[in-house]
Design a protein around this motif. Structure first.
Motif, PDB file in Angstrom:
ATOM      1  N   GLY A 113      43.814  60.690  23.567  1.00 42.92           N
ATOM      2  CA  GLY A 113      42.725  59.991  22.452  1.00 42.92           C
ATOM      3  C   GLY A 113      43.481  58.733  21.968  1.00 42.92           C
ATOM      4  N   GLY A 114      44.256  57.722  22.501  1.00 42.99           N
ATOM      5  CA  GLY A 114      45.101  56.935  22.197  1.00 42.99           C
ATOM      6  C   GLY A 114      43.999  55.977  23.202  1.00 42.99           C
ATOM      7  N   CYS A 115      44.623  56.373  24.918  1.00 41.20           N
ATOM      8  CA  CYS A 115      44.261  55.990  25.124  1.00 41.20           C
ATOM      9  C   CYS A 115      42.265  55.322  25.856  1.00 41.20           C
ATOM     10  CB  CYS A 115      43.950  56.350  26.796  1.00 41.20           C
ATOM     11  SG  CYS A 115      45.349  56.802  27.510  1.00 41.20           S
ATOM     12  N   LEU A 116      41.705  56.286  25.046  1.00 42.93           N
ATOM     13  CA  LEU A 116      40.129  55.698  24.549  1.00 42.93           C
ATOM     14  C   LEU A 116      39.916  55.523  23.810  1.00 42.93           C
ATOM     15  CD1 LEU A 116      38.818  60.187  24.623  1.00 42.93           C
ATOM     16  CD2 LEU A 116      38.232  58.208  26.024  1.00 42.93           C
ATOM     17  N   GLN A 117      41.183  55.218  22.821  1.00 44.57           N
ATOM     18  CA  GLN A 117      40.592  54.553  22.063  1.00 44.57           C
ATOM     19  C   GLN A 117      40.749  52.908  22.029  1.00 44.57           C
ATOM     20  OE1 GLN A 117      39.384  54.118  18.019  1.00 44.57           O
ATOM     21  NE2 GLN A 117      39.387  52.291  18.645  1.00 44.57           N
ATOM     22  N   VAL A 118      42.206  52.305  23.229  1.00 47.06           N
ATOM     23  CA  VAL A 118      41.894  51.428  23.832  1.00 47.06           C
ATOM     24  C   VAL A 118      40.609  50.774  24.463  1.00 47.06           C
ATOM     25  CG1 VAL A 118      43.814  50.171  25.206  1.00 47.06           C
ATOM     26  CG2 VAL A 118      44.318  51.710  23.513  1.00 47.06           C
ATOM     27  N   MET A 119      40.278  52.110  25.246  1.00 50.17           N
ATOM     28  CA  MET A 119      39.404  51.492  26.204  1.00 50.17           C
ATOM     29  C   MET A 119      38.377  51.113  25.771  1.00 50.17           C
ATOM     30  SD  MET A 119      39.510  55.525  28.778  1.00 50.17           S
ATOM     31  CE  MET A 119      38.642  55.356  29.509  1.00 50.17           C
ATOM     32  N   ALA A 120      37.774  51.839  24.188  1.00 49.33           N
ATOM     33  CA  ALA A 120      36.835  51.796  23.307  1.00 49.33           C
ATOM     34  C   ALA A 120      36.684  49.975  22.469  1.00 49.33           C
ATOM     35  CB  ALA A 120      36.985  52.714  22.417  1.00 49.33           C
ATOM     36  N   GLU A 121      38.362  50.023  22.748  1.00 52.34           N
ATOM     37  CA  GLU A 121      38.546  48.474  22.083  1.00 52.34           C
ATOM     38  C   GLU A 121      38.807  47.072  23.362  1.00 52.34           C
ATOM     39  OE1 GLU A 121      39.848  45.126  19.866  1.00 52.34           O
ATOM     40  OE2 GLU A 121      39.453  47.302  18.935  1.00 52.34           O
ATOM     41  N   PHE A 122      38.364  46.684  24.561  1.00 54.32           N
ATOM     42  CA  PHE A 122      38.068  46.487  24.972  1.00 54.32           C
ATOM     43  C   PHE A 122      37.122  47.010  25.349  1.00 54.32           C
ATOM     44  CE2 PHE A 122      42.648  46.405  26.954  1.00 54.32           C
ATOM     45  CZ  PHE A 122      42.285  45.352  27.296  1.00 54.32           C
ATOM     46  N   GLU A 123      36.367  47.616  25.683  1.00 49.78           N
ATOM     47  CA  GLU A 123      34.498  47.960  25.438  1.00 49.78           C
ATOM     48  C   GLU A 123      33.844  47.227  24.723  1.00 49.78           C
ATOM     49  OE1 GLU A 123      32.085  51.090  27.173  1.00 49.78           O
ATOM     50  OE2 GLU A 123      31.872  51.600  24.861  1.00 49.78           O
ATOM     51  N   ARG A 124      34.270  46.959  23.339  1.00 51.38           N
ATOM     52  CA  ARG A 124      33.622  46.270  22.434  1.00 51.38           C
ATOM     53  C   ARG A 124      34.365  44.811  22.057  1.00 51.38           C
ATOM     54  NH1 ARG A 124      36.417  44.808  16.777  1.00 51.38           N
ATOM     55  NH2 ARG A 124      34.211  44.907  15.013  1.00 51.38           N
ATOM     56  N   LYS A 125      35.267  44.396  23.046  1.00 54.69           N
ATOM     57  CA  LYS A 125      35.500  42.835  23.050  1.00 54.69           C
ATOM     58  C   LYS A 125      34.748  42.794  23.855  1.00 54.69           C
ATOM     59  CE  LYS A 125      39.142  39.999  25.187  1.00 54.69           C
ATOM     60  NZ  LYS A 125      40.693  40.710  25.969  1.00 54.69           N
ATOM     61  N   GLN A 126      34.741  42.943  25.137  1.00 54.71           N
ATOM     62  CA  GLN A 126      33.705  42.474  26.775  1.00 54.71           C
ATOM     63  C   GLN A 126      32.138  42.731  25.734  1.00 54.71           C
ATOM     64  OE1 GLN A 126      34.739  44.535  29.484  1.00 54.71           O
ATOM     65  NE2 GLN A 126      33.426  45.748  30.243  1.00 54.71           N
ATOM     66  N   LYS A 127      32.273  43.744  24.761  1.00 59.22           N
ATOM     67  CA  LYS A 127      30.089  43.362  24.114  1.00 59.22           C
ATOM     68  C   LYS A 127      29.520  44.042  25.851  1.00 59.22           C
ATOM     69  CE  LYS A 127      29.789  39.761  21.204  1.00 59.22           C
ATOM     70  NZ  LYS A 127      31.709  39.743  21.022  1.00 59.22           N
ATOM     71  N   SER A 128      29.872  44.732  26.368  1.00 54.70           N
ATOM     72  CA  SER A 128      29.315  45.181  27.580  1.00 54.70           C
ATOM     73  C   SER A 128      29.734  47.076  27.971  1.00 54.70           C
ATOM     74  CB  SER A 128      29.541  44.743  28.707  1.00 54.70           C
ATOM     75  OG  SER A 128      30.272  44.726  28.822  1.00 54.70           O
ATOM     76  N   PRO A 129      29.203  47.845  28.100  1.00 53.80           N
ATOM     77  CA  PRO A 129      29.776  48.771  28.644  1.00 53.80           C
ATOM     78  C   PRO A 129      30.962  49.080  30.075  1.00 53.80           C
ATOM     79  CG  PRO A 129      27.663  48.735  28.592  1.00 53.80           C
ATOM     80  CD  PRO A 129      28.716  47.857  28.563  1.00 53.80           C
ATOM     81  N   ILE A 130      31.778  49.877  30.028  1.00 56.83           N
ATOM     82  CA  ILE A 130      32.862  50.050  30.505  1.00 56.83           C
ATOM     83  C   ILE A 130      32.407  51.632  31.197  1.00 56.83           C
ATOM     84  CG2 ILE A 130      35.106  50.690  31.639  1.00 56.83           C
ATOM     85  CD1 ILE A 130      35.398  48.460  29.673  1.00 56.83           C
ATOM     86  N   GLU A 131      31.810  51.740  32.449  1.00 58.79           N
ATOM     87  CA  GLU A 131      31.213  53.258  33.334  1.00 58.79           C
ATOM     88  C   GLU A 131      33.297  53.676  33.557  1.00 58.79           C
ATOM     89  OE1 GLU A 131      28.390  53.695  36.018  1.00 58.79           O
ATOM     90  OE2 GLU A 131      30.556  53.006  37.108  1.00 58.79           O
ATOM     91  N   VAL A 132      32.981  54.852  33.501  1.00 54.82           N
ATOM     92  CA  VAL A 132      34.223  55.776  33.359  1.00 54.82           C
ATOM     93  C   VAL A 132      34.224  56.922  34.676  1.00 54.82           C
ATOM     94  CG1 VAL A 132      35.979  57.010  32.545  1.00 54.82           C
ATOM     95  CG2 VAL A 132      34.556  55.048  31.000  1.00 54.82           C
ATOM     96  N   LEU A 133      35.044  57.533  35.574  1.00 52.98           N
ATOM     97  CA  LEU A 133      34.592  58.468  36.642  1.00 52.98           C
ATOM     98  C   LEU A 133      35.931  59.325  36.525  1.00 52.98           C
ATOM     99  CD1 LEU A 133      33.745  55.585  38.391  1.00 52.98           C
ATOM    100  CD2 LEU A 133      33.124  57.165  39.461  1.00 52.98           C
ATOM    101  N   PHE A 134      36.413  60.147  36.015  1.00 53.65           N
ATOM    102  CA  PHE A 134      37.301  60.910  35.739  1.00 53.65           C
ATOM    103  C   PHE A 134      37.363  62.287  37.517  1.00 53.65           C
ATOM    104  CE2 PHE A 134      35.795  60.470  31.153  1.00 53.65           C
ATOM    105  CZ  PHE A 134      37.569  60.387  31.350  1.00 53.65           C
ATOM    106  N   TYR A 135      38.774  61.534  37.828  1.00 52.17           N
ATOM    107  CA  TYR A 135      37.913  61.707  39.369  1.00 52.17           C
ATOM    108  C   TYR A 135      39.470  63.279  40.001  1.00 52.17           C
ATOM    109  CZ  TYR A 135      40.061  61.940  44.999  1.00 52.17           C
ATOM    110  OH  TYR A 135      39.871  62.719  45.785  1.00 52.17           O
TER     111      TYR A 135
END
Length: 162
Positions: A113-135
């Motif tokens: 959850g902590g990482c997801l929140q940080v990832m969401a902040e970067f997505e919000r900051k750049q105003k575009s989606p970030i694609e995520v692959l769990f491998y």
């Protein structure tokens, strides 16, 4: 009262051989990042690779500490590195994988959850989606088109930006 259902869409691949070349390469780079993991306590190595719009790739791995709360997940290591050294970079996608010698990992490991929140902040900051692959090494890959689908109730408080 309203009852609302949330659904997420994701792509599921049986292995990296089904991915497009750029995604397969990114997963391979996440696998390479495992080698820099410092995980003497859990022996659970996590690696992430983040592809920037510039074409550059930033790697991160989990870094443990004897005082457990002082460690940091691979995703945040890589994201904070980008924030410090490439503050205006746009993140296109990231791949995350894990490995341990203690047991076989049979499905992709997802972000905390902590990482997801940080990832969401970067997505919000750049105003575009970030694609995520769990491998999952030698296994399936889960792919989402945006962090928002993983954390629909991310903490957001627009008034803090003033």
């Amino acid at each position: 009262m309203n009852s609302i259902n949330l659904n997420i869409s994701f792509e599921q691949y049986t292995g990296i051989e089904e991915l497009m070349d750029k995604d397969r390469i990114l997963c391979g780079q996440a696998e390479q990042a495992l080698s820099s993991s410092y995980s003497p306590y859990s022996q659970f190595r996590v690696g992430t690779a983040i592809r920037l719009a510039s074409g550059e790739t930033i790697l991160g791995s989990n870094q443990e500490n004897l005082a457990y709360p002082s460690g940091l997940c691979a995703e945040r290591v890589a994201l904070f590195s980008i924030g410090a050294s490439h503050p205006n970079a746009v993140i296109e996608s990231m791949a995350i994988t894990a490995q341990t010698d203690n047991f076989e990992i049979l499905s992709p490991v997802t972000s905390c959850g902590g990482c997801l929140q940080v990832m969401a902040e970067f997505e919000r900051k750049q105003k575009s989606p970030i694609e995520v692959l769990f491998y999952c090494l030698n296994g399936e890959v889960l792919k989402v088109s945006s962090v928002k689908s993983l954390l629909p109730f991310a903490f957001v408080e627009d008034r803090l930006e003033r």
